[in-house]
Write a protein that holds these residues in place. Structure first.
Motif, PDB file in Angstrom:
ATOM      1  N   ALA A   2       0.833  -1.207   0.000  1.00  0.00           N
ATOM      2  CA  ALA A   2       0.000   0.000   0.000  1.00  0.00           C
ATOM      3  C   ALA A   2       0.870   1.260   0.000  1.00  0.00           C
ATOM      4  O   ALA A   2       0.518   2.260  -0.619  1.00  0.00           O
ATOM      5  CB  ALA A   2      -0.932  -0.004   1.211  1.00  0.00           C
ATOM      6  N   ASN A   3       2.015   1.198   0.699  1.00  0.00           N
ATOM      7  CA  ASN A   3       2.897   2.357   0.746  1.00  0.00           C
ATOM      8  C   ASN A   3       3.529   2.635  -0.610  1.00  0.00           C
ATOM      9  O   ASN A   3       3.721   3.789  -0.976  1.00  0.00           O
ATOM     10  CB  ASN A   3       3.982   2.164   1.804  1.00  0.00           C
ATOM     11  CG  ASN A   3       3.434   2.347   3.211  1.00  0.00           C
ATOM     12  OD1 ASN A   3       2.390   2.960   3.391  1.00  0.00           O
ATOM     13  ND2 ASN A   3       4.117   1.801   4.186  1.00  0.00           N
ATOM     14  N   SER A   4       3.857   1.567  -1.355  1.00  0.00           N
ATOM     15  CA  SER A   4       4.463   1.783  -2.668  1.00  0.00           C
ATOM     16  C   SER A   4       3.442   2.389  -3.628  1.00  0.00           C
ATOM     17  O   SER A   4       3.777   3.258  -4.435  1.00  0.00           O
ATOM     18  CB  SER A   4       5.024   0.485  -3.231  1.00  0.00           C
ATOM     19  OG  SER A   4       3.980  -0.420  -3.523  1.00  0.00           O
ATOM     20  N   LEU A   5       2.193   1.949  -3.548  1.00  0.00           N
ATOM     21  CA  LEU A   5       1.144   2.532  -4.387  1.00  0.00           C
ATOM     22  C   LEU A   5       0.882   3.979  -3.991  1.00  0.00           C
ATOM     23  O   LEU A   5       0.669   4.830  -4.849  1.00  0.00           O
ATOM     24  CB  LEU A   5      -0.152   1.717  -4.299  1.00  0.00           C
ATOM     25  CG  LEU A   5      -0.154   0.380  -5.015  1.00  0.00           C
ATOM     26  CD1 LEU A   5      -1.469  -0.348  -4.781  1.00  0.00           C
ATOM     27  CD2 LEU A   5       0.091   0.555  -6.492  1.00  0.00           C
ATOM     28  N   ARG A   6       0.922   4.245  -2.704  1.00  0.00           N
ATOM     29  CA  ARG A   6       0.730   5.619  -2.232  1.00  0.00           C
ATOM     30  C   ARG A   6       1.836   6.512  -2.785  1.00  0.00           C
ATOM     31  O   ARG A   6       1.577   7.621  -3.240  1.00  0.00           O
ATOM     32  CB  ARG A   6       0.726   5.646  -0.706  1.00  0.00           C
ATOM     33  CG  ARG A   6       0.627   7.041  -0.112  1.00  0.00           C
ATOM     34  CD  ARG A   6       0.494   6.970   1.411  1.00  0.00           C
ATOM     35  NE  ARG A   6       0.822   8.184   2.074  1.00  0.00           N
ATOM     36  CZ  ARG A   6       0.085   9.287   2.076  1.00  0.00           C
ATOM     37  NH1 ARG A   6      -1.028   9.309   1.393  1.00  0.00           N
ATOM     38  NH2 ARG A   6       0.452  10.361   2.743  1.00  0.00           N
ATOM     39  N   GLY A   7       3.055   6.016  -2.769  1.00  0.00           N
ATOM     40  CA  GLY A   7       4.178   6.773  -3.313  1.00  0.00           C
ATOM     41  C   GLY A   7       4.022   7.024  -4.805  1.00  0.00           C
ATOM     42  O   GLY A   7       4.321   8.116  -5.294  1.00  0.00           O
ATOM     43  N   GLU A   8       3.541   6.008  -5.515  1.00  0.00           N
ATOM     44  CA  GLU A   8       3.316   6.165  -6.955  1.00  0.00           C
ATOM     45  C   GLU A   8       2.244   7.216  -7.229  1.00  0.00           C
ATOM     46  O   GLU A   8       2.379   8.029  -8.143  1.00  0.00           O
ATOM     47  CB  GLU A   8       2.897   4.842  -7.587  1.00  0.00           C
ATOM     48  CG  GLU A   8       4.021   3.859  -7.772  1.00  0.00           C
ATOM     49  CD  GLU A   8       3.555   2.614  -8.499  1.00  0.00           C
ATOM     50  OE1 GLU A   8       2.963   2.741  -9.585  1.00  0.00           O
ATOM     51  OE2 GLU A   8       3.784   1.516  -7.962  1.00  0.00           O
ATOM     52  N   VAL A   9       1.182   7.186  -6.440  1.00  0.00           N
ATOM     53  CA  VAL A   9       0.092   8.148  -6.616  1.00  0.00           C
ATOM     54  C   VAL A   9       0.588   9.561  -6.320  1.00  0.00           C
ATOM     55  O   VAL A   9       0.303  10.501  -7.075  1.00  0.00           O
ATOM     56  CB  VAL A   9      -1.118   7.789  -5.718  1.00  0.00           C
ATOM     57  CG1 VAL A   9      -2.158   8.897  -5.721  1.00  0.00           C
ATOM     58  CG2 VAL A   9      -1.749   6.488  -6.175  1.00  0.00           C
ATOM     59  N   LEU A  10       1.342   9.720  -5.256  1.00  0.00           N
ATOM     60  CA  LEU A  10       1.885  11.044  -4.926  1.00  0.00           C
ATOM     61  C   LEU A  10       2.837  11.546  -6.001  1.00  0.00           C
ATOM     62  O   LEU A  10       2.797  12.723  -6.376  1.00  0.00           O
ATOM     63  CB  LEU A  10       2.599  11.003  -3.569  1.00  0.00           C
ATOM     64  CG  LEU A  10       1.691  10.928  -2.355  1.00  0.00           C
ATOM     65  CD1 LEU A  10       2.510  10.733  -1.085  1.00  0.00           C
ATOM     66  CD2 LEU A  10       0.832  12.160  -2.241  1.00  0.00           C
ATOM     67  N   ALA A  11       3.683  10.663  -6.511  1.00  0.00           N
ATOM     68  CA  ALA A  11       4.616  11.052  -7.574  1.00  0.00           C
ATOM     69  C   ALA A  11       3.851  11.452  -8.832  1.00  0.00           C
ATOM     70  O   ALA A  11       4.198  12.440  -9.493  1.00  0.00           O
ATOM     71  CB  ALA A  11       5.577   9.909  -7.872  1.00  0.00           C
TER      72      ALA A  11
END
Length: 86
Positions: A2-11
């Motif tokens: 979930a954290n990696s997807l969150r990072g992708e969304v923020l980027a």
């Protein structure tokens, strides 16, 4: 995961926000639309759906880059070639 997807969304959001500075209708218009779209999808929890939305956002990024490239190309073409040439 979930954290990696969150990072992708923020980027993705940051990249789109950066690209929106030169949007033809104005940066504020683009920023409002971008925020609206991201807030509309904030409750999505399914990782597959999130990946689909990220892919759609990346497609929009590519389209914006193409739009800006085309605008730059047309401006350069106008500078160096007159309209009377065929």
């Amino acid at each position: 995961m979930a954290n990696s997807l969150r990072g992708e969304v923020l980027a993705l959001y940051k990249n789109l926000l950066y690209l929106g500075r030169d949007y033809p209708k104005g940066a504020e218009y683009f920023k409002r639309r971008l925020k609206t779209v991201f807030l509309k999808n904030k409750d999505v929890k399914d990782p597959e759906k999130i990946k689909e939305l990220i892919a759609r956002g990346e497609f929009v990024m590519k389209e914006l880059e193409a739009l800006y490239f085309l605008r730059k190309y047309r401006a350069m073409k106008q500078r160096y070639y007159s309209d009377t040439q065929n």
